[in-house]
Write an enzyme that holds these catalytic residues in place. Sequence first.
Site, short mmCIF file in Angstrom:
data_model
loop_
_atom_site.label_atom_id
_atom_site.label_comp_id
_atom_site.label_asym_id
_atom_site.label_seq_id
_atom_site.Cartn_x
_atom_site.Cartn_y
_atom_site.Cartn_z
N ARG A 35 0.83 -1.16 0.06
CA ARG A 35 0.02 -0.17 -0.05
C ARG A 35 0.82 1.18 0.05
NH1 ARG A 35 -4.44 -0.58 4.69
NH2 ARG A 35 -4.90 1.39 3.81
N CYS A 95 -1.79 6.07 9.41
CA CYS A 95 -2.30 4.95 9.05
C CYS A 95 -3.14 5.33 7.92
CB CYS A 95 -2.56 3.83 10.17
SG CYS A 95 -3.82 4.76 11.14
#
Length: 153
Positions: A35, A95
Site C-alpha cells: 500500500r 495509517c
Amino acid sequence: AWAPAEGMVADMEKVRANVVSKERQLVDARGPKGRWHGTHPEPRADVRMGRIPGSFSVPWASLVTPERTLKGEEEIRAIFKESGVDLQAPLMVSCGTGVTACTLALSLLQVGVLPEQLVMYDGSYLEWATTPENVVLRDGPDGGEVEVPFVSS
C-alpha cells in the site's frame, strides 16, 4: 471529557508543513507494505495508491505477535531501524484512517521514545490521498518515485 494534550495530534496543515520541513519522520502503519509502495490497492474505492512524501513504512502487524501482543523491545527497535526510522528523531505516526497508527505509537513508547517526540496524524492517509492538492507518491518503474494524479470520480 478527555482531550489529547496540546500538540499531540497533527492536522493536515501540520503534515503539509512537515513534508516541506522534514522536522518529523512520518511513519505509516498501513499494511501490507505494498500500500505504501503504491503497488497494492487501498481498501477504499477512489483512494490514490501510494504514500505521503517523505514517509517511512512500518506496517502495524509487523510489530505484533500472532497472539496480537507487542513483540519484544529489541525486535521492535530492529523493525523501525530496518525501515529507516531514527528513534531519536521527532516522529509522526499515521495509517489509513487513524486507528492502527496507535500500534506504532504504543510500540514507540514501549522502546523508550518520549511522548514529547511523538504526534499522530489522525486524518491519516485517507484524508491526505482524497484531498486533490496533496501530493501522493508511489514507486516508479526505475526505482525512483512518481506522483500519483488525483482523479475525481
